[in-house]
Enzyme design. Structure first.
Site, PDB file in Angstrom:
ATOM      1  N   HIS A 102      58.750  14.824  39.915  1.00  0.00           N
ATOM      2  CA  HIS A 102      58.314  13.616  40.621  1.00  0.00           C
ATOM      3  C   HIS A 102      57.643  14.037  41.936  1.00  0.00           C
ATOM      4  O   HIS A 102      58.069  15.007  42.566  1.00  0.00           O
ATOM      5  CB  HIS A 102      59.501  12.690  40.887  1.00  0.00           C
TER       6      HIS A 102
ATOM      7  N   GLU B 280      51.849   9.282  37.642  1.00  0.00           N
ATOM      8  CA  GLU B 280      52.251   8.511  38.812  1.00  0.00           C
ATOM      9  C   GLU B 280      51.379   8.897  40.007  1.00  0.00           C
ATOM     10  O   GLU B 280      51.695   9.856  40.727  1.00  0.00           O
ATOM     11  CB  GLU B 280      53.721   8.772  39.138  1.00  0.00           C
TER      12      GLU B 280
HETATM   13  P1  13P Z   1      57.505   2.167  42.562  1.00  0.00           P
HETATM   14  O1  13P Z   1      57.422   1.412  41.249  1.00  0.00           O
HETATM   15  O2  13P Z   1      58.569   1.628  43.445  1.00  0.00           O
HETATM   16  O3  13P Z   1      56.172   2.272  43.217  1.00  0.00           O
HETATM   17  O4  13P Z   1      57.975   3.654  42.211  1.00  0.00           O
HETATM   18  C1  13P Z   1      57.388   4.320  41.153  1.00  0.00           C
HETATM   19  C2  13P Z   1      58.075   5.600  40.914  1.00  0.00           C
HETATM   20  O5  13P Z   1      58.012   6.518  41.712  1.00  0.00           O
HETATM   21  C3  13P Z   1      58.855   5.734  39.680  1.00  0.00           C
HETATM   22  O6  13P Z   1      59.264   7.046  39.518  1.00  0.00           O
END
Ligand code: 13P
Length: 268
Positions: free
Chosen positions: A97, A169
């Site tokens: 992440h 992401e």
């Molecule tokens: P948000 O949906 O709060 O922007 O976070 C996304 C995330 O990092 C999921 O791993």
């Protein structure tokens, strides 16, 4: 219809008591028919894994961990190993992440070690990749995340890939100050990731989208053929929020009548 993934990572949120309440509440709100069309998962902090596992029981919700060390055991103060996660019957392990990369020094090389360790222990690695605002401004989003995928998956076999998941992401889309990617922009990067995975011999690895997914944008994102799932933070930190998102996505995909065959066709 192919499996569509909907999951939530809780980051550093929720105590054991809050976890018990969340899962109990979620179970009362789950749609009665998920079938194999949907795979749901929750990723609590380590301290709540036991409570989550117990509370989930036989409900169709997979359990994930937020990180894992690559070694079996050893002098790594503060770390958690695969054999430790095994005890909680964890199904998947989130790796790489952007918050871990940024604040805890994770590199593509250590993420690769972790992916391999997760596979050795029978977990599904959920590899997170993301482009920075600078990379996006330079038109290098796809290039940046494809590189991360190649490095994280270096040395994997075809059999390994059958258990892998990728989450795109965008760093600029995550969290309070994030701006969600438009379905079109996400689609562009997803298509590039699918193409790169195909080149690696892994055409079927699902690619989820994460970053400010909410009740307003979930339907449009879930209707994109190149998006195989949603990885949600804030909007799914209440059971009600998560259940509402699941219901929205199911309704949208039913309307759109999407099938994996179409995805494969769309990406060639
Ligand atoms: P948000 O949906 O709060 O922007 O976070 C996304 C995330 O990092 C999921 O791993």
């Amino acid at each position: 219809m192919s499996t569509f993934w909907i999951g939530t990572g809780w980051k550093m949120n929720k105590t054991v008591a809050e976890t018990r309440r969340y899962v109990a509440d979620l179970k009362t709100r789950l749609p009665s028919e998920l079938g194999s069309d949907y795979a749901l998962f929750v990723i609590p902090p380590f301290t709540a894994l036991a409570a989550a596992r117990e509370a989930i029981g036989a409900a169709p919700v997979l359990l994930g961990a937020q990180n894992m060390h690559w070694a079996e055991a050893g002098a790594y103060t503060g770390e958690i190993s695969a054999p430790m996660l095994k005890e909680f019957e964890v199904d998947l392990v989130e790796l790489g992440h952007s918050e871990r990369r940024e604040y805890f020094g994770e590199t593509d090389a250590t993420i690769n070690l972790k992916v391999k360790a997760a596979l050795r222990h029978g977990f599904r690695p959920l590899l997170c990749v993301g482009d920075s605002a600078e990379e996006r401004a330079a038109g290098a989003s796809a290039e940046a995340v494809v590189r991360q995928v190649r490095l994280a998956f270096a040395g994997l076999t075809k059999a390994d890939f059958s258990r892998c998941l990728v989450a795109y992401e965008p760093i600029w889309a995550i969290g309070e100050s994030g701006v969600p990617a438009s379905p079109d922009e996400a689609k562009g990067v997803h298509v590039a990731l699918h193409a790169a995975l195909k080149e690696l011999g892994a055409p079927k690895v699902p690619v989820l989208y994460g970053g400010s997914v909410n009740l307003e944008n979930a339907e449009a994102l879930a209707s994109e053929v190149a998006i195989d799932g949603l990885f949600v933070g804030r909007a799914a930190w209440s059971a009600e929020g998560f259940a509402s998102l699941i219901a929205k996505v199911m309704a949208a995909r039913k309307r759109a009548g999407l099938a994996r065959a179409e995805v494969m066709h769309a990406i060639g």
